[in-house]
Scaffold this motif. Sequence first.
Motif, PDB file in Angstrom:
ATOM      1  N   PHE A 149       0.892  -1.372  -0.009  1.00 51.66           N
ATOM      2  CA  PHE A 149      -0.135  -0.127   0.028  1.00 51.66           C
ATOM      3  C   PHE A 149       0.819   1.260   0.127  1.00 51.66           C
ATOM      4  O   PHE A 149       1.617   1.324   0.787  1.00 51.66           O
ATOM      5  CB  PHE A 149      -0.862  -0.108   1.214  1.00 51.66           C
ATOM      6  CG  PHE A 149      -1.947  -1.163   1.248  1.00 51.66           C
ATOM      7  CD1 PHE A 149      -3.099  -1.012   0.857  1.00 51.66           C
ATOM      8  CD2 PHE A 149      -1.464  -2.609   1.635  1.00 51.66           C
ATOM      9  CE1 PHE A 149      -4.158  -2.140   0.956  1.00 51.66           C
ATOM     10  CE2 PHE A 149      -2.302  -3.466   1.624  1.00 51.66           C
ATOM     11  CZ  PHE A 149      -3.658  -3.248   1.151  1.00 51.66           C
ATOM     12  N   ILE A 169      -9.393  -1.403   3.611  1.00 53.07           N
ATOM     13  CA  ILE A 169      -9.653  -2.350   2.273  1.00 53.07           C
ATOM     14  C   ILE A 169     -11.205  -2.392   2.314  1.00 53.07           C
ATOM     15  O   ILE A 169     -11.725  -2.276   1.330  1.00 53.07           O
ATOM     16  CB  ILE A 169      -9.218  -3.793   2.732  1.00 53.07           C
ATOM     17  CG1 ILE A 169      -7.501  -3.679   2.514  1.00 53.07           C
ATOM     18  CG2 ILE A 169      -9.695  -4.460   1.829  1.00 53.07           C
ATOM     19  CD1 ILE A 169      -6.981  -4.863   3.005  1.00 53.07           C
ATOM     20  N   LYS A 170     -11.971  -2.433   3.314  1.00 54.18           N
ATOM     21  CA  LYS A 170     -13.304  -2.596   3.499  1.00 54.18           C
ATOM     22  C   LYS A 170     -14.152  -1.425   3.089  1.00 54.18           C
ATOM     23  O   LYS A 170     -14.895  -1.589   2.194  1.00 54.18           O
ATOM     24  CB  LYS A 170     -14.012  -2.906   4.579  1.00 54.18           C
ATOM     25  CG  LYS A 170     -15.454  -3.026   4.901  1.00 54.18           C
ATOM     26  CD  LYS A 170     -16.050  -4.203   4.148  1.00 54.18           C
ATOM     27  CE  LYS A 170     -17.582  -4.105   4.507  1.00 54.18           C
ATOM     28  NZ  LYS A 170     -18.397  -5.088   3.784  1.00 54.18           N
ATOM     29  N   VAL A 173     -12.062  -0.140  -0.982  1.00 55.86           N
ATOM     30  CA  VAL A 173     -11.615  -1.186  -2.109  1.00 55.86           C
ATOM     31  C   VAL A 173     -13.120  -1.882  -2.267  1.00 55.86           C
ATOM     32  O   VAL A 173     -13.582  -2.348  -3.181  1.00 55.86           O
ATOM     33  CB  VAL A 173     -10.419  -2.089  -1.827  1.00 55.86           C
ATOM     34  CG1 VAL A 173     -10.488  -3.258  -2.908  1.00 55.86           C
ATOM     35  CG2 VAL A 173      -9.317  -1.403  -1.523  1.00 55.86           C
ATOM     36  N   GLU A 179     -14.617  -6.447   8.375  1.00 57.81           N
ATOM     37  CA  GLU A 179     -13.621  -5.985   8.699  1.00 57.81           C
ATOM     38  C   GLU A 179     -12.813  -6.996   9.602  1.00 57.81           C
ATOM     39  O   GLU A 179     -11.571  -7.243   9.345  1.00 57.81           O
ATOM     40  CB  GLU A 179     -13.535  -4.617   9.363  1.00 57.81           C
ATOM     41  CG  GLU A 179     -13.979  -3.499   8.670  1.00 57.81           C
ATOM     42  CD  GLU A 179     -14.043  -2.074   9.424  1.00 57.81           C
ATOM     43  OE1 GLU A 179     -13.536  -2.119  10.514  1.00 57.81           O
ATOM     44  OE2 GLU A 179     -14.480  -1.189   8.886  1.00 57.81           O
ATOM     45  N   ILE A 182     -11.259  -9.778   7.244  1.00 60.72           N
ATOM     46  CA  ILE A 182     -10.312  -9.281   6.607  1.00 60.72           C
ATOM     47  C   ILE A 182      -9.085  -9.254   7.372  1.00 60.72           C
ATOM     48  O   ILE A 182      -7.637  -9.440   7.191  1.00 60.72           O
ATOM     49  CB  ILE A 182     -10.438  -7.904   6.010  1.00 60.72           C
ATOM     50  CG1 ILE A 182     -11.638  -7.890   4.890  1.00 60.72           C
ATOM     51  CG2 ILE A 182      -9.197  -7.436   5.340  1.00 60.72           C
ATOM     52  CD1 ILE A 182     -12.018  -6.683   4.319  1.00 60.72           C
ATOM     53  N   LYS A 216      -6.403 -11.880  -1.503  1.00 59.41           N
ATOM     54  CA  LYS A 216      -5.143 -10.910  -1.810  1.00 59.41           C
ATOM     55  C   LYS A 216      -5.507 -10.676  -3.644  1.00 59.41           C
ATOM     56  O   LYS A 216      -5.388  -9.234  -3.684  1.00 59.41           O
ATOM     57  CB  LYS A 216      -3.733 -11.455  -2.030  1.00 59.41           C
ATOM     58  CG  LYS A 216      -2.561 -10.908  -2.601  1.00 59.41           C
ATOM     59  CD  LYS A 216      -2.288 -11.384  -3.822  1.00 59.41           C
ATOM     60  CE  LYS A 216      -1.230 -10.554  -4.190  1.00 59.41           C
ATOM     61  NZ  LYS A 216      -0.712 -11.100  -5.717  1.00 59.41           N
ATOM     62  N   ILE A 219      -8.609  -8.392  -3.694  1.00 57.72           N
ATOM     63  CA  ILE A 219      -8.406  -7.166  -3.183  1.00 57.72           C
ATOM     64  C   ILE A 219      -7.846  -6.204  -4.310  1.00 57.72           C
ATOM     65  O   ILE A 219      -8.004  -5.018  -4.494  1.00 57.72           O
ATOM     66  CB  ILE A 219      -7.590  -7.138  -2.172  1.00 57.72           C
ATOM     67  CG1 ILE A 219      -8.433  -7.544  -0.748  1.00 57.72           C
ATOM     68  CG2 ILE A 219      -7.150  -5.569  -1.675  1.00 57.72           C
ATOM     69  CD1 ILE A 219      -7.744  -8.007   0.479  1.00 57.72           C
ATOM     70  N   ALA A 223      -9.194  -2.976  -6.523  1.00 56.63           N
ATOM     71  CA  ALA A 223      -8.395  -1.922  -6.259  1.00 56.63           C
ATOM     72  C   ALA A 223      -8.159  -1.273  -7.867  1.00 56.63           C
ATOM     73  O   ALA A 223      -8.077   0.112  -8.196  1.00 56.63           O
ATOM     74  CB  ALA A 223      -6.917  -1.866  -5.722  1.00 56.63           C
ATOM     75  N   ILE A 238      -2.626   0.465  -4.540  1.00 55.60           N
ATOM     76  CA  ILE A 238      -2.136  -0.802  -4.029  1.00 55.60           C
ATOM     77  C   ILE A 238      -1.694  -1.518  -5.050  1.00 55.60           C
ATOM     78  O   ILE A 238      -2.155  -1.648  -6.290  1.00 55.60           O
ATOM     79  CB  ILE A 238      -3.545  -1.735  -3.587  1.00 55.60           C
ATOM     80  CG1 ILE A 238      -4.175  -0.773  -2.447  1.00 55.60           C
ATOM     81  CG2 ILE A 238      -3.231  -2.843  -3.219  1.00 55.60           C
ATOM     82  CD1 ILE A 238      -5.583  -1.193  -1.904  1.00 55.60           C
TER      83      ILE A 238
END
Length: 245
Positions: A149, A169-170, A173, A179, A182, A216, A219, A223, A238
């Motif tokens: 990041f 991320i929650k 993204v 959460e 994650i 991974k 995400i 992104a 990211i």
Amino acid sequence: MDRLEGAARPEGGCSDTRVDGGSGLQYPLPVNSIERQTEANVGQVSQPVGEDNGQSIPNMLKALSMELKNSFETSNSNQVEIRGLCEDLGKKIDDLAGRTVALEEEVGELGMVVEENKEQIRYLKEGDTGVMAKMESLENNLRRNNLRFLRVPEGLEEGDLKGFLARLIKQEVNVEMSEEDIAKDIQRVHWVPAKMPSNRVRPRKILAYFQTYSLKEHILTQALKKKSLMVNGSPFEIISDRDFE
């Protein structure tokens, strides 16, 4: 005149006359006187001329002989010395030839050692190439679940980097996971470098290792779909750890 002619001759006879320089008369000379005069003259004539010179010639010859003898002895001495020098030179040449042969043998042995070392280096390089390939593959496998990041402002995490990253991320993204889930999937997370340099202006990077490769990748895909990601009014990015060099 007749009286003079008839006068008796002295004993021993007379064989010559003597002329008186004043009267011009001739007087007979005694034979003994003439003989003595003659013998004296003959003795003077028969005496060897240059008797001293006759004595010096043998001396000269003797001196010349001695000089020749000395020259000959000196020449022999020089020849002996030259012979000795030649023998010493021959020994040195033989010694040098022996050393040269030994040196050539050593050079030959060193050449063989060099060739062996080259072969070992070649083998090690080939093995090293294989090892490096394996290490690279292992590193890629280890990094395949990593995400980086970039340009995330520091200080927002408030001491809980994992919870902060799960919330980011929650919210940004839009991952369809809680959460808490994650955060559970994030096995390791830390700033890179670990210590902030005093002269650093840009924020450090966040490196996160996820337990599951699928999360991974999900995400990273979400992104990439969003062309811009924002946190507290600052853009961030990211990327996959394997894409970062």
